[in-house]
Design an enzyme around this catalytic site. Structure first.
Site, PDB file in Angstrom:
ATOM      1  N   GLN A  23      48.897  39.834  44.060  1.00  0.00           N
ATOM      2  CA  GLN A  23      47.501  39.599  43.701  1.00  0.00           C
ATOM      3  C   GLN A  23      46.720  40.885  43.933  1.00  0.00           C
ATOM      4  O   GLN A  23      47.172  41.788  44.645  1.00  0.00           O
ATOM      5  CB  GLN A  23      46.909  38.443  44.489  1.00  0.00           C
ATOM      6  CG  GLN A  23      46.894  38.593  45.988  1.00  0.00           C
ATOM      7  CD  GLN A  23      46.567  37.262  46.667  1.00  0.00           C
ATOM      8  OE1 GLN A  23      47.132  36.221  46.322  1.00  0.00           O
ATOM      9  NE2 GLN A  23      45.664  37.284  47.642  1.00  0.00           N
ATOM     10  N   VAL A  24      45.550  40.962  43.307  1.00  0.00           N
ATOM     11  CA  VAL A  24      44.783  42.209  43.280  1.00  0.00           C
ATOM     12  C   VAL A  24      43.446  42.005  43.977  1.00  0.00           C
ATOM     13  O   VAL A  24      42.697  41.082  43.649  1.00  0.00           O
ATOM     14  CB  VAL A  24      44.567  42.684  41.825  1.00  0.00           C
ATOM     15  CG1 VAL A  24      43.684  43.931  41.807  1.00  0.00           C
ATOM     16  CG2 VAL A  24      45.903  42.968  41.153  1.00  0.00           C
ATOM     17  N   SER A  71      52.354  35.932  39.749  1.00  0.00           N
ATOM     18  CA  SER A  71      53.489  35.322  40.416  1.00  0.00           C
ATOM     19  C   SER A  71      54.028  36.162  41.569  1.00  0.00           C
ATOM     20  O   SER A  71      54.488  35.624  42.572  1.00  0.00           O
ATOM     21  CB  SER A  71      54.608  35.052  39.408  1.00  0.00           C
ATOM     22  OG  SER A  71      54.929  36.227  38.693  1.00  0.00           O
ATOM     23  N   ASP A 127      54.780  45.452  28.983  1.00  0.00           N
ATOM     24  CA  ASP A 127      54.123  44.142  29.093  1.00  0.00           C
ATOM     25  C   ASP A 127      52.670  44.279  28.657  1.00  0.00           C
ATOM     26  O   ASP A 127      51.749  44.090  29.444  1.00  0.00           O
ATOM     27  CB  ASP A 127      54.205  43.636  30.535  1.00  0.00           C
ATOM     28  CG  ASP A 127      53.849  42.160  30.658  1.00  0.00           C
ATOM     29  OD1 ASP A 127      53.877  41.459  29.634  1.00  0.00           O
ATOM     30  OD2 ASP A 127      53.550  41.715  31.779  1.00  0.00           O
ATOM     31  N   LYS A 139      47.004  46.213  44.862  1.00  0.00           N
ATOM     32  CA  LYS A 139      47.941  45.208  44.372  1.00  0.00           C
ATOM     33  C   LYS A 139      48.881  44.882  45.526  1.00  0.00           C
ATOM     34  O   LYS A 139      49.666  45.730  45.967  1.00  0.00           O
ATOM     35  CB  LYS A 139      48.720  45.733  43.163  1.00  0.00           C
ATOM     36  CG  LYS A 139      49.672  44.705  42.562  1.00  0.00           C
ATOM     37  CD  LYS A 139      50.352  45.239  41.301  1.00  0.00           C
ATOM     38  CE  LYS A 139      51.294  44.192  40.713  1.00  0.00           C
ATOM     39  NZ  LYS A 139      51.991  44.690  39.492  1.00  0.00           N
TER      40      LYS A 139
END
Length: 479
Positions: A163-164, A160, A316, A178
Site C-alpha cells: 500500500q502507498v 494485493s 502493467d 510503497k
C-alpha cells in the site's frame, strides 16, 4: 555499493535507511523457492481455500433465482462467477492477483468469469497504519517521526502486495512510501504452492483446465510475485526505466517518479510524489483542454523505445499506473511488473515495426523468424517464408495498414509460433497485452489515430528511415 552505518543522515540532517548509497548487489537477487512443494501449511490452506470457494459459489448460486424473480438478467454462470470472485477477495492477496490475471486474459477464461474478476482490479482493504509503520521502522531502522516531516496514516491506495502512504521528507520534498503488507511473502508463497497443486489436480480431472494450461498460469504468477516482493529490485528497475526515457534527449513530456534511496529498504520504496489523473478518467482529461492524442503518442513512443532499444519495459500499464500529470506530462507509475525481451526478439519486433510503418516488407521479419526455427520449410527462401508469414497474419494485415492494431499483430505472431511448434517468450505476451491497453485508451483519447503507422513513434528507433519517409510524405513530426 554498501549500506550506511548507524548515525548517517540525509542532506536535511535526518537519519537514513540501509539503502542510502543504493542497494547492495545481494539485495537484487530474486529468491525463487520451488513451487511444487506441499507441506502441512499447504494442506491446511487447501482445506480453507476449498471451503471458502464452495460456500461462496453455493451462496451466490442459491441467491440467483431470487435475483431473476426481481427482474435481474444475470445467468447462472454469472452468479457462479461472482461467487468465485467473492471467494478470491475473502482468501486474500494471492487470489486477488489471480483474479486480476483472469480479468486481463479474457480470451483464455470464460467471459462471465473474466468480467466478474474486474472487481479484483479495485483497491483491496489496507492494513492498519500501525502495521505499515512497523514495517517501515523495521526496514529503515528509525522511528517514522525521525525520518519524515509528515507521514499520512491513511494510505492513498492499497493493492494485493503493498500500500502507498503520502509523506514529506525532512527537506520538504513531497514523496510516497510503497510499503509491503506484513508477512505477505510467506502467505503468498503458501497460497501459490497450494494453487499449483490444485491446478495439477484440475488439469487431470477437467479438460478446460488442461487446455487453459492452469499450471503454467500459476507458474507465471509465482515468478511475477517473487520478483514483485523484492522492493530493491523494483526500485532499481524503476530508476533504470526512468533514466532510459531521456536517453535520446527528448521525451521531456514523459516521466516516472524519482527513487529516494535514502528512505528505501527491503520492503519499502520511497519515491517522488506526482499529482495527476489516471488515463481512464476520460471526461476529466478531455475537460483539461490538452491535446490527449499527443499525450498518448508521447507515452507510446517512449514505451516502445524502452522495449526495442533499451530492454526493460513497464509491464502493467493499466490506467491506475498511467497518469496525465497536472503539468500535462504523461507518467508511468508502479514498476512491480517489468518485462525484458531477449535481443533476438527485440530485433524481430524492430523488423516488424519497420515493415508496418516504413516499407511493408515482411521478408525482413522472416530472417529473424527463421533464426528461431519458425519456418515450416527449411528449404524455403527468406522471401518465400515472408510470404508464408504474411499469409498466416492475413486476418490482421488484410485491412488498411493505417488502421493496424499492433497488439493484434503481436498476438498473431505468437499464434504463428504455436502453429509451427516454436515457443515465444512470455514477455512477448506481456508486451502484446500492454499494447492492447494503449489501443483502448487511444480509442477514446485519440480517435482516428493509427498506432502502427505513426512515424513519430519510431523516430528514435529508425531515425534516418523515418526522416526520409516523413519528408517524402509531407508528415510533420511533433517536437
Amino acid at each position: 555499493m554498501t549500506a550506511p552505518g548507524p548515525g548517517l543522515s540525509d542532506a536535511a540532517g535526518g537519519p537514513v535507511g540501509p539503502y542510502a548509497g543504493g542497494p547492495p548487489p545481494e539485495a537484487l537477487v530474486v529468491d525463487v523457492p520451488p513451487l511444487a512443494r506441499v507441506g502441512a501449511a499447504e494442506l491446511g490452506r487447501a482445506l480453507v481455500v476449498a471451503f471458502v470457494l464452495v460456500v461462496s459459489v453455493a451462496w451466490a448460486v442459491a441467491q440467483w433465482p431470487w435475483r431473476r424473480l426481481r427482474g435481474g438478467n444475470a445467468t447462472l454462470a454469472d452468479a457462479a462467477s461472482l461467487g468465485v470472485v467473492g471467494a478470491f477477495i475473502t482468501l486474500g492477496p494471492t487470489f486477488v492477483k489471480l483474479g486480476q490475471l483472469m480479468a486481463s486474459s479474457s480470451g483464455v477464461f470464460p467471459a462471465p468469469l473474466a468480467d466478474a474478476c474486474l472487481r479484483c482490479l479495485d483497491d483491496v482493504p489496507p492494513v492498519p497504519a500501525s502495521a505499515a509503520r512497523r514495517v517501515i521502522e523495521e526496514d529503515l531502522g528509525h522511528p517514522v517521526e525521525d525520518m519524515f516531516a509528515e507521514f499520512d496514516d491513511v494510505p492513498l491506495s492499497a493493492a494485493s502486495v503493498a500500500q502507498v502512504h503520502a509523506c514529506t521528507l525532512r527537506d520538504g520534498r513531497r514523496a510516497v512510501l510503497k510499503v509491503q503488507r506484513p508477512g505477505i511473502r510467506h502467505r503468498m508463497l503458501v497460497d501459490l504452492h497450494t494453487a499449483y497443486a490444485g491446478a495439477h489436480m484440475l488439469e487431470r480431472l477437467i479438460e478446460f483446465f488442461r487446455v487453459a494450461n492452469a499450471t503454467a498460469i500459476i507458474r507465471d504468477l509465482h515468478q511475477a510475485t517473487v520478483s514483485e516482493l523484492n522492493s530493491a529490485l523494483e526500485a532499481t528497475r524503476q530508476e533504470r526505466v526512468r533514466a532510459n526515457l531521456w536517453a535520446f534527449g527528448d521525451n521531456a513530456e514523459v516521466t516516472a517518479p524519482e527513487v529516494y534511496w535514502e528512505h528505501c529498504g527491503p520492503r519499502v520504496i520511497c519515491m517522488e510524489r506526482l499529482s495527476g489523473v489516471p488515463l481512464d478518467q476520460f471526461e476529466q482529461l478531455q475537460r483539461t483542454g490538452r491535446d490527449t492524442t499527443l499525450l498518448i503518442r508521447r507515452g507510446v513512443k517512449a514505451w516502445l523505445e524502452s522495449i526495442v532499444v533499451h530492454g526493460p519495459f513497464h509491464g502493467d500499464v493499466h490506467a491506475g499506473n498511467l497518469w496525465m500529470l497536472d503539468d500535462g506530462r504523461i507518467a508511468l507509475l508502479d514498476f512491480g511488473i517489468v518485462g525484458e525481451l531477449p535481443e533476438t526478439w527485440r530485433a524481430i519486433l524492430r523488423d516488424m515495426f519497420y515493415a508496418t510503418a516504413i516499407d511493408g516488407d515482411f521478408a525482413r521479419v522472416a530472417v529473424g523468424i527463421r533464426a528461431l526455427g519458425y519456418a515450416s520449410d527449411a528449404s524455403a527462401s527468406d522471401g518465400e517464408v515472408g510470404v508464408q508469414l504474411q499469409a498466416v497474419l492475413a486476418p490482421v494485415l488484410a485491412g488498411d495498414l493505417a488502421a493496424l492494431r499492433l497488439s493484434d499483430l503481436i498476438m498473431a505472431l505468437i499464434e504463428v509460433g504455436r502453429q509451427w511448434g516454436a515457443a515465444s517468450p512470455e514477455e512477448l505476451v506481456l508486451f502484446g497485452k500492454q499494447l492492447g491497453y494503449f489501443e483502448r485508451y487511444a480509442a477514446v483519447l485519440a480517435p482516428g489515430w493509427a498506432l502502427g503507422s505513426d512515424l513519430y513513434l519510431f523516430r528514435n528507433i529508425f531515425p534516418e528511415a523515418v526522416a526520409q519517409k516523413a519528408a517524402a510524405t509531407g508528415v510533420a513530426l511533433p517536437e
